[in-house]
Design an enzyme around this catalytic site. Structure first.
Site, PDB file in Angstrom:
ATOM      1  N   SER A  15       0.842  -1.199   0.000  1.00 31.98           N
ATOM      2  CA  SER A  15       0.000   0.000   0.000  1.00 31.98           C
ATOM      3  C   SER A  15       0.874   1.246   0.000  1.00 31.98           C
ATOM      4  CB  SER A  15      -0.930   0.027   1.224  1.00 31.98           C
ATOM      5  OG  SER A  15      -0.176   0.138   2.416  1.00 31.98           O
ATOM      6  N   LEU A  17       3.181   4.393  -0.381  1.00 34.93           N
ATOM      7  CA  LEU A  17       4.408   4.665  -1.122  1.00 34.93           C
ATOM      8  C   LEU A  17       4.988   3.399  -1.740  1.00 34.93           C
ATOM      9  CD1 LEU A  17       6.244   7.095   1.352  1.00 34.93           C
ATOM     10  CD2 LEU A  17       4.757   7.685  -0.563  1.00 34.93           C
ATOM     11  N   ASP A  36       5.570  -7.191   2.561  1.00 37.06           N
ATOM     12  CA  ASP A  36       4.723  -6.533   3.557  1.00 37.06           C
ATOM     13  C   ASP A  36       4.239  -7.589   4.533  1.00 37.06           C
ATOM     14  OD1 ASP A  36       3.149  -4.507   4.835  1.00 37.06           O
ATOM     15  OD2 ASP A  36       2.928  -3.515   2.894  1.00 37.06           O
ATOM     16  N   SER A 144      12.026  10.920   6.283  1.00 31.86           N
ATOM     17  CA  SER A 144      10.876  11.813   6.397  1.00 31.86           C
ATOM     18  C   SER A 144      11.415  13.196   6.701  1.00 31.86           C
ATOM     19  CB  SER A 144       9.951  11.362   7.539  1.00 31.86           C
ATOM     20  OG  SER A 144       9.018  12.376   7.867  1.00 31.86           O
ATOM     21  N   TYR A 157       9.454   8.729  16.200  1.00 30.20           N
ATOM     22  CA  TYR A 157       9.460   8.708  14.738  1.00 30.20           C
ATOM     23  C   TYR A 157      10.630   9.518  14.181  1.00 30.20           C
ATOM     24  CZ  TYR A 157       7.580   9.106   9.978  1.00 30.20           C
ATOM     25  OH  TYR A 157       7.408   9.061   8.622  1.00 30.20           O
ATOM     26  N   LYS A 161      13.785   8.153  11.888  1.00 26.28           N
ATOM     27  CA  LYS A 161      14.028   8.665  10.539  1.00 26.28           C
ATOM     28  C   LYS A 161      15.339   9.442  10.457  1.00 26.28           C
ATOM     29  CE  LYS A 161      10.373   6.974   8.574  1.00 26.28           C
ATOM     30  NZ  LYS A 161      10.477   5.915   7.543  1.00 26.28           N
TER      31      LYS A 161
END
Length: 251
Positions: A15, A17, A36, A144, A157, A161
């Site tokens: 799903s 990206l 996945d 990100s 997060y 990243k």
């Protein structure tokens, strides 16, 4: 580097990206293995040129199996890591200190998982014959803009990243002798299934904060950037922000 007569591995490929990237690489001529979790794969529509393999990026043996499936199809040349999670919690919130297990899990999936895929896939890529320019493959990792502009509640997060960004240059230097390039994309706000439950008013507010284009990014734009990186042989150890000039505010 050309995609035809090669294989590609894309994590988070069921799903968002990852799915858009898997389609784009398949359209470019690669035989793609989309990795996945099994629950995500069960809902993924069939795509020509894309095979689905259930694997958890934090599980070494499952990743090795997925890499082997891709390498058996054709010489493995392209690896794209899109798998990730992004729960929100403050260092100190209303319910107390940040859940330490949650912090570790985010880092385990987003950073350690990305490293695991890169390392094990590179091992397979290094065993292939180089092209006339000495190239064997390219790794594209997903960070990100939170790696640079982390907001309130994004400490886990942003840390994960930021780690993806930080490991890129030494990884590119490590893998140069094997003819493998390593690059990173840092997306901004992308219109993925993660935003599907957000109301139109919230979506419009998010878009309004983006300088230009004043809209959410599309997964297909991320996928197009991946194919450009694959085909651009002189791009190595680069972080490319795909964010419409967005710099995130604290909230």
């Amino acid at each position: 580097m050309q995609l035809t007569d090669t294989s590609a591995l894309v994590t988070g490929g069921a799903s968002g990206l990852g799915a858009a990237t898997a389609r784009a690489l398949a359209d470019g001529g690669a035989q793609v293995v989309a990795v996945d979790l099994g629950s995500a794969i069960a809902d993924a529509p069939p795509v020509d040129g894309v095979s689905y393999v259930a694997a958890d990026v934090t599980d070494e043996q499952e990743v090795r199996h997925a890499v082997g499936v891709a390498a058996d199809l054709a010489p493995l040349r392209t690896v794209v890591s899109c798998a990730g999670i992004g729960p929100s919690a403050r260092v100190l919130g209303r319910r107390g200190v940040h859940d330490l297990g949650l912090f570790a899990k985010v880092v385990q999936v987003n950073l350690v998982g990305t490293f695991t895929v890169m390392a094990l896939a590179s091992e397979a890529i290094a065993q292939t014959a180089p092209d006339e320019h000495g190239q064997r493959g390219v790794v594209v990792n997903t960070a990100s803009i939170a790696a640079f502009d982390g907001q309130i509640g994004q400490v886990a997060y942003s840390s994960s990243k930021g780690g993806v960004v930080g490991m890129m240059l030494p990884a590119a230097r490590d893998l140069a002798q094997h003819g493998i390039r390593v690059n990173t994309i840092a997306p901004g706000i992308v219109d993925t299934p993660m935003l599907a439950t957000v109301g139109e008013e919230v979506r419009a507010g998010l878009a309004a904060g983006i300088p230009f284009p004043q809209r959410l990014a599309r997964p297909e734009e991320f996928a197009r950037l991946v194919t450009m990186i694959v085909e651009h042989d002189y791009l190595n150890a680069e972080v490319i922000r795909m964010d419409g000039a967005l710099r995130m505010a604290p909230r």
